[in-house]
Design a protein around this motif. Structure first.
Motif, PDB file in Angstrom:
ATOM      1  N   GLN A  35     -22.684 -13.119 -15.603  1.00  0.00           N
ATOM      2  CA  GLN A  35     -22.013 -13.692 -16.766  1.00  0.00           C
ATOM      3  C   GLN A  35     -22.868 -14.786 -17.375  1.00  0.00           C
ATOM      4  N   ILE A  57     -19.193 -15.320 -24.423  1.00  0.00           N
ATOM      5  CA  ILE A  57     -19.302 -14.889 -23.034  1.00  0.00           C
ATOM      6  C   ILE A  57     -19.907 -13.501 -23.025  1.00  0.00           C
ATOM      7  N   ASN A  59     -21.423 -10.436 -20.370  1.00  0.00           N
ATOM      8  CA  ASN A  59     -21.529  -9.956 -18.991  1.00  0.00           C
ATOM      9  C   ASN A  59     -22.624  -8.899 -18.935  1.00  0.00           C
TER      10      ASN A  59
END
Length: 70
Positions: A35, A57, A59
């Motif tokens: 992440q 964010i 990932n």
């Protein structure tokens, strides 16, 4: 992790008025799995939200599948 997020082109118009909108793309190019987090700061003339912050964010999965959330 901010260096792993980029905006390839600035919005072509300024947002005007409280119901205004602008569209832009955020690219995510991770350097390693896991992440990644960053904050996108947008200048605003709103005294209660200057800058206007957007949490980013991403990932990065081992094997190449990347997901991004706002």
């Amino acid at each position: 992790d901010a260096d792993q997020f980029s905006i390839p082109q600035s919005p072509l118009t300024n947002v005007t008025g409280p119901s205004g909108a602008a569209t832009f793309m955020v690219n995510f190019t991770p350097g390693s799995p896991g992440q990644k987090n960053a904050i996108l700061h947008l200048a605003s003339n709103d005294p209660n939200a200057n800058p206007f912050d957007i949490n980013l964010i991403g990932n990065a999965a081992a094997g190449g599948a990347d997901l991004i959330g706002l």
